[in-house]
Design an enzyme around this catalytic site. Structure first.
Site, PDB file in Angstrom:
ATOM      1  N   LYS A 118     -15.770 101.917  31.181  1.00  0.00           N
ATOM      2  CA  LYS A 118     -15.956 100.829  32.143  1.00  0.00           C
ATOM      3  C   LYS A 118     -17.220 101.016  32.951  1.00  0.00           C
ATOM      4  CE  LYS A 118     -11.700  98.440  32.757  1.00  0.00           C
ATOM      5  NZ  LYS A 118     -10.604  98.115  33.669  1.00  0.00           N
ATOM      6  N   LYS A 196      -5.891  91.160  22.282  1.00  0.00           N
ATOM      7  CA  LYS A 196      -4.823  91.247  23.275  1.00  0.00           C
ATOM      8  C   LYS A 196      -5.054  90.206  24.382  1.00  0.00           C
ATOM      9  CE  LYS A 196      -2.833  94.488  26.507  1.00  0.00           C
ATOM     10  NZ  LYS A 196      -2.697  95.795  27.062  1.00  0.00           N
ATOM     11  N   LYS A 199      -7.068  88.007  30.873  1.00  0.00           N
ATOM     12  CA  LYS A 199      -7.909  87.054  31.607  1.00  0.00           C
ATOM     13  C   LYS A 199      -9.385  87.331  31.390  1.00  0.00           C
ATOM     14  CE  LYS A 199      -5.670  84.494  35.055  1.00  0.00           C
ATOM     15  NZ  LYS A 199      -5.297  84.275  36.459  1.00  0.00           N
TER      16      LYS A 199
END
Ligand code: TRP
Length: 333
Positions: A118, A196, A199
């Site tokens: 990330k 998957k 949002k």
């Protein structure tokens, strides 16, 4: 809420309206655990965690909290039976996070899978972001929770929580139990692009979406890419629409599987999608109505969250007294 019941905590970031993946993967299980009557349960809307990524513009955070709270309640979490609250209403989480940060080696945080990914993908490198799983540890152990109903993706975070607990208990004496995951056998929920449902991929369907939005989203689903024309034989097991039909139209799937595999020209992908859309609209009709009714009275939601915060605070403060005492802190005198 009696003391012999096992304490359970879980949480979600206030991402706004919840989608089918959130529901099937977490919320539904939470409601089942609640209804088993076996646990003392806490559900935390983790608004501080949301700031670890979306710190630049927090202006819609409050609205997103109302939206997720309405979803929790519409799904059947009952504030008479469980404690629903907002993280930032219980400042003790921040105090415990700070104290835990003193005993946490930085490499323990750096090696949490997803951290490095990330950092690179999102360009995040804040101190708060590094501490994300430590704040999560504080959320859990401040209730001395033993069970944490979460998806498999959260297992590394729970592993870290247990390591921190062992270190704390070793240094200062036994205060915390080691929290364990409570996994459910939730089905995989694919989004419109077959990844998957999430949002952040914008491939989701929310239970609270109006019927025309649900129809539009379902129509945009990928299907089996080897079935190009109606009449071509297809592979239901490769089709995300079929995966959802197994959940929302189980009475039809045997026939659909046969028609798809044999390439019956009377039953193509469009018919599957139409069936799925109508089933979703029907299944979540009571949910949508409840949610709308809840959101028309925000004072009521605010009141439920304030009462939840009060109960959560009582338990969290009780733990903090034990922590301050175990650490022989000034403010424990
Ligand atoms: N990290 C969790 C998620 O992304 C959210 C979370 C924060 C959480 N604190 C928690 C989950 C405590 C369970 C328990 O879904």
């Amino acid at each position: 809420m009696s003391d012999h019941k096992k304490v359970v905590l879980s949480g979600m970031q206030p991402t706004g309206m919840l989608h089918l993946g959130n529901y099937e993967g977490a919320l539904k299980n939470w409601v089942n655990l609640q209804n088993s009557g076996k646990y003392e349960m806490y559900f935390c809307i983790v608004d501080w965690h949301a700031l670890t990524t979306a710190y630049k513009d927090p202006s819609d955070l409050v609205e997103r909290i109302y939206q997720i709270a309405a979803d929790y309640l519409a799904a059947g979490l009952d504030p008479e039976k469980v404690t629903i609250f907002v993280q930032s209403d219980v400042k003790q989480h921040a105090e415990l996070h700070l104290l835990l940060s003193m005993i946490t080696p930085i490499p323990w945080l750096e090696r949490v899978p997803s951290y490095k990914e990330k950092v690179e993908a999102l360009g995040l490198d804040s101190y708060g972001f590094l501490g994300y799983p430590l704040l999560q540890t504080a959320d859990i152990i401040i209730y001395r929770a033993e069970g944490v109903p979460v998806g498999k993706d959260q297992l590394p975070h729970l592993e870290l929580a247990r390591e921190i607990v062992r270190r704390f208990n070793f240094l200062y004496g036994e205060v915390f139990p080691e929290p364990q995951a409570i996994l459910s056998d939730a089905p995989y929920i694919p989004g419109t692009d077959r990844r998957k449902m999430s949002k952040s991929y914008d491939n989701h369907i929310c239970m609270g979406d109006p019927p025309d939005v649900i129809r539009k989203r379902v129509m945009s689903y990928y299907t089996d890419e080897t079935k190009i024309y109606r009449g071509d034989p297809g592979h239901p097991d490769r089709c995300p629409v079929f995966a959802l039909l197994k959940i929302y139209a189980p009475d039809q799937t045997e026939k659909i599987k046969a028609d798809c595999e044999s390439g019956n020209p009377d039953w193509g992908c469009v018919k599957c999608k139409k069936l799925l859309a109508e089933r979703l609209i029907e299944t979540f009709k009571p949910f949508r109505e409840k949610r709308e009714q809840l959101l028309s009275d925000r004072e009521q939601i605010k009141k439920i969250l304030a009462e939840g915060a009060e109960r959560a605070r009582a338990r969290a403060e009780e733990t903090m007294r034990l922590v301050r005492k175990a650490m022989k802190m000034w403010d424990a005198q």
